[in-house]
Design an enzyme around this catalytic site. Structure first.
Site, PDB file in Angstrom:
ATOM      1  N   CYS A  66       0.838  -1.201   0.000  1.00 20.78           N
ATOM      2  CA  CYS A  66       0.000   0.000   0.000  1.00 20.78           C
ATOM      3  C   CYS A  66       0.873   1.251   0.000  1.00 20.78           C
ATOM      4  O   CYS A  66       0.633   2.193  -0.775  1.00 20.78           O
ATOM      5  CB  CYS A  66      -0.920  -0.028   1.230  1.00 20.78           C
ATOM      6  SG  CYS A  66      -2.093   1.337   1.300  1.00 20.78           S
ATOM      7  N   CYS A 122      -0.865   8.535   7.382  1.00 26.29           N
ATOM      8  CA  CYS A 122      -2.229   8.255   6.931  1.00 26.29           C
ATOM      9  C   CYS A 122      -3.122   8.005   8.145  1.00 26.29           C
ATOM     10  O   CYS A 122      -2.668   7.457   9.163  1.00 26.29           O
ATOM     11  CB  CYS A 122      -2.221   7.039   6.012  1.00 26.29           C
ATOM     12  SG  CYS A 122      -1.408   7.343   4.432  1.00 26.29           S
ATOM     13  N   CYS A 177      -3.244   4.554   9.817  1.00 25.51           N
ATOM     14  CA  CYS A 177      -1.946   4.006  10.220  1.00 25.51           C
ATOM     15  C   CYS A 177      -1.230   4.870  11.255  1.00 25.51           C
ATOM     16  O   CYS A 177      -0.035   4.720  11.489  1.00 25.51           O
ATOM     17  CB  CYS A 177      -1.052   3.831   8.992  1.00 25.51           C
ATOM     18  SG  CYS A 177      -1.728   2.671   7.786  1.00 25.51           S
ATOM     19  N   CYS A 205       8.196   3.596   5.152  1.00 31.08           N
ATOM     20  CA  CYS A 205       7.225   3.451   4.071  1.00 31.08           C
ATOM     21  C   CYS A 205       7.894   3.064   2.763  1.00 31.08           C
ATOM     22  O   CYS A 205       7.228   2.698   1.804  1.00 31.08           O
ATOM     23  CB  CYS A 205       6.439   4.744   3.900  1.00 31.08           C
ATOM     24  SG  CYS A 205       7.454   6.137   3.409  1.00 31.08           S
TER      25      CYS A 205
END
Ligand code: SF4
Length: 258
Positions: free
Chosen positions: A133, A217, A220, A245
């Site tokens: 993602c 996000c 998260c 990330c």
């Protein structure tokens, strides 16, 4: 510094000269402002700040860069899952600095296929799915943007996490085609950052006041408790070693294609 004479060298010329400067190690002794002046002098407008608008570091750098060069560039990755507070901060920055913020979006068809296959909240299921993602929503838009730059600025600090202890102030970013990556705050402490925010009245994400030292996000990120590690609220269900990330790590760690 709009009037500062710029070298405007070609990318090849810069690479040879800059490589020598990095090898000498003198750049590591510059402070944050000096690093930014050096970067802007050599690379503007092909240099841009990557700011998440979810941490005070990016806002400190935005403020510093704006004072040096009002047309300095900044971009943000709009993953499609950011909290409203982050969007609101982008708007505040536009108003406060009269600055356009470059907003990078993920490729819609890739996100659509991922959600169709794995659901909207796949990141809770495994590290691989979380990295997948992040790759679609962050890493790939970032790569596309950096392909058109010669240097970028990040807010990484060595003390932020176990994955960032080796951060140098100036390094060649081999993951992104050998452009330059500046980390002017590499040796700053948490207190140094917040002191600058207070002294210069820098706008920051309002979620910091609700216990979020770092806002990513919405699904998260969460608030932390007193005494927790500063990144404990990011991907809190994972080990500290996997908490990147993919933007700041090598290709091999960017996550699987799933
Ligand atoms: S932080 Fe979460 S929602 Fe955002 S891109 Fe990464 S996994 Fe996806």
């Amino acid at each position: 510094m709009s009037s500062m004479a710029r070298l405007e060298p070609t990318r090849t010329q810069v690479s040879a000269r800059i490589s020598a400067e990095i090898a000498e190690g003198a750049l590591e002794r510059l402070d944050a402002r000096e690093i930014l002046i050096w970067g802007i002098k050599n690379f503007h407008p092909r240099l841009a700040l990557s700011a998440s608008f979810g941490g005070p570091e990016g806002m400190v750098l935005l403020d510093m860069m704006h004072r040096i060069e009002p047309t300095s560039r900044v971009f943000v990755l709009d993953t499609g899952r950011l909290p409203q507070a982050t969007h609101d901060l982008v708007d505040r920055v536009r108003d406060r600095y009269e600055k356009s913020v470059e907003v990078l979006l993920p490729e819609a068809s890739a996100v659509q296929a991922m959600v169709r296959e794995h659901g909207a909240n796949l990141f809770y299921e495994s590290v691989e799915k979380r990295q997948f993602c992040c790759r679609l929503r962050k890493v790939e838009p970032m790569k596309r943007h950096l392909a058109d730059l010669d240097a970028w600025v990040s807010g990484l600090r060595r003390e932020q996490s176990v994955t960032r202890t080796e951060t140098r102030k100036v390094e060649i970013d081999h993951v992104h085609g050998g452009i330059l990556k500046l980390n002017p705050l590499a040796d700053w402490s948490h207190d140094d950052v917040w002191r600058y925010v207070r002294e210069h009245d820098v706008p920051v994400n309002r979620l910091h006041a609700q216990g979020y030292p770092s806002v990513g996000c919405e699904p998260c990120s969460r608030a932390i408790q007193p005494g927790d590690d500063i990144r404990a609220g990011r991907w809190w269900w994972e080990n500290a070693e996997t908490k990147e990330c993919g933007i700041h790590v090598g290709e091999e760690k960017e996550g699987s294609g799933i």
